[in-house]
Design an enzyme around this catalytic site. Structure first.
Site, PDB file in Angstrom:
ATOM      1  N   GLY A  12       0.772  -1.236   0.000  1.00  0.00           N
ATOM      2  CA  GLY A  12       0.000   0.000   0.000  1.00  0.00           C
ATOM      3  C   GLY A  12       0.802   1.285   0.000  1.00  0.00           C
ATOM      4  N   MET A  90      -3.936  -6.847  -7.334  1.00  0.00           N
ATOM      5  CA  MET A  90      -3.424  -7.930  -8.162  1.00  0.00           C
ATOM      6  C   MET A  90      -4.543  -8.861  -8.623  1.00  0.00           C
ATOM      7  SD  MET A  90      -0.508  -6.740  -8.197  1.00  0.00           S
ATOM      8  CE  MET A  90       0.867  -7.749  -8.701  1.00  0.00           C
ATOM      9  N   HIS A 109       1.647   0.330 -13.239  1.00  0.00           N
ATOM     10  CA  HIS A 109       2.337  -0.935 -13.509  1.00  0.00           C
ATOM     11  C   HIS A 109       3.847  -0.690 -13.570  1.00  0.00           C
ATOM     12  CE1 HIS A 109       2.716  -5.031 -14.940  1.00  0.00           C
ATOM     13  NE2 HIS A 109       3.581  -4.582 -15.837  1.00  0.00           N
TER      14      HIS A 109
HETATM   15  C1  GAR Z   1       3.480  -1.378  -7.384  1.00  0.00           C
HETATM   16  O1  GAR Z   1       4.838  -1.433  -7.690  1.00  0.00           O
HETATM   17  C2  GAR Z   1       2.636  -1.498  -8.634  1.00  0.00           C
HETATM   18  O2  GAR Z   1       3.261  -0.943  -9.755  1.00  0.00           O
HETATM   19  C3  GAR Z   1       2.501  -2.999  -8.764  1.00  0.00           C
HETATM   20  O3  GAR Z   1       2.309  -3.430  -7.453  1.00  0.00           O
HETATM   21  C4  GAR Z   1       3.062  -2.616  -6.572  1.00  0.00           C
HETATM   22  C5  GAR Z   1       2.221  -2.259  -5.370  1.00  0.00           C
HETATM   23  O4  GAR Z   1       3.005  -1.601  -4.422  1.00  0.00           O
HETATM   24  N1  GAR Z   1       1.413  -3.341  -9.610  1.00  0.00           N
HETATM   25  C6  GAR Z   1       1.441  -4.332 -10.494  1.00  0.00           C
HETATM   26  O5  GAR Z   1       2.371  -5.099 -10.625  1.00  0.00           O
HETATM   27  C7  GAR Z   1       0.171  -4.468 -11.344  1.00  0.00           C
HETATM   28  N2  GAR Z   1       0.352  -5.393 -12.391  1.00  0.00           N
HETATM   29  P1  GAR Z   1       2.329  -0.859  -3.184  1.00  0.00           P
HETATM   30  O6  GAR Z   1       1.368  -1.872  -2.551  1.00  0.00           O
HETATM   31  O7  GAR Z   1       3.472  -0.561  -2.269  1.00  0.00           O
HETATM   32  O8  GAR Z   1       1.639   0.354  -3.701  1.00  0.00           O
END
Ligand code: GAR
Length: 188
Positions: A12, A90, A109
């Site tokens: 998050g 996800m 992404h």
């Molecule tokens: C982020 O790096 C985002 O780009 C990735 O999940 C992470 C969440 O981080 N999203 C994907 O891979 C979508 N395909 P966070 O929970 O610390 O914001």
């Protein structure tokens, strides 16, 4: 003031960046609800600390994606959500949510799309020997990581440590997501 919904499944950090930008007046918006599909995910505690309403659900409690997305649509409608920001959510968005909110859902992404779609973008890119990494923000449609691109930012990295790429990338993500949301809200 516009109403945002942020969807997250994990840590998050993007959610926190968006929520703090709203709190600090950088965005003329409020996070009306944080939606999480993983009971126990760290993002839930972070939302509570920030005093943001959370809606946590477990997909396995529902017979189908259509069923839990119908509940989410009701929740978003009731809060007058202008923009849905997927931030490490996800899960593939299904047709129930898309029918109601397509054109108002964006995703971040950790790759320069259309390269390296999916849940392990950074690891896949490192394994491929990539030298220029990046972050993409795009509209969400029915294709995985496939909607039209809104913003991208690249950075060079010659090493082979995915954790390092994540570290560099996340700082960029937080800045780029706020800037992009700000622009989109001005256009609405
Ligand atoms: C982020 O790096 C985002 O780009 C990735 O999940 C992470 C969440 O981080 N999203 C994907 O891979 C979508 N395909 P966070 O929970 O610390 O914001």
């Amino acid at each position: 003031m516009k109403n945002l919904a942020v969807f997250a499944s994990g840590t998050g950090t993007n959610f926190v960046a968006i929520a703090k930008a709203c709190r600090d007046g950088i965005l003329d918006a409020r996070v009306a609800v944080m939606v999480c599909d993983k009971p126990g995910a760290p993002v839930i505690g972070r939302a509570r600390e920030l005093g943001i309403e959370t809606y946590v659900f477990s997909p396995r409690d529902y017979a189908s994606k259509a069923e839990y997305e119908a509940e989410i649509v009701k929740l978003l409608d009731a809060r007058g959500i202008d923009l849905v920001c997927l931030a490490g959510y996800m899960r593939i968005v299904g047709e129930t949510l898309l029918n109601a909110y397509e054109g108002r859902i964006i995703n971040i992404h950790p790759s320069l799309l259309p390269s390296f779609k999916g849940a392990h973008a950074v690891e896949d890119a490192v394994a491929y020997g990539v030298k220029v990494y990046g972050i993409t923000i795009h509209w969400v449609n029915a294709d995985l990581d496939g909607g039209r691109i809104i913003a991208q930012r690249a950075f060079p990295y010659e090493g082979s440590d995915p954790a390092e790429v994540h570290r560099i990338g996340q700082k960029i993500e937080h800045e780029l997501y706020i800037e992009t949301i700000k622009k989109l809200l001005c256009e609405r």
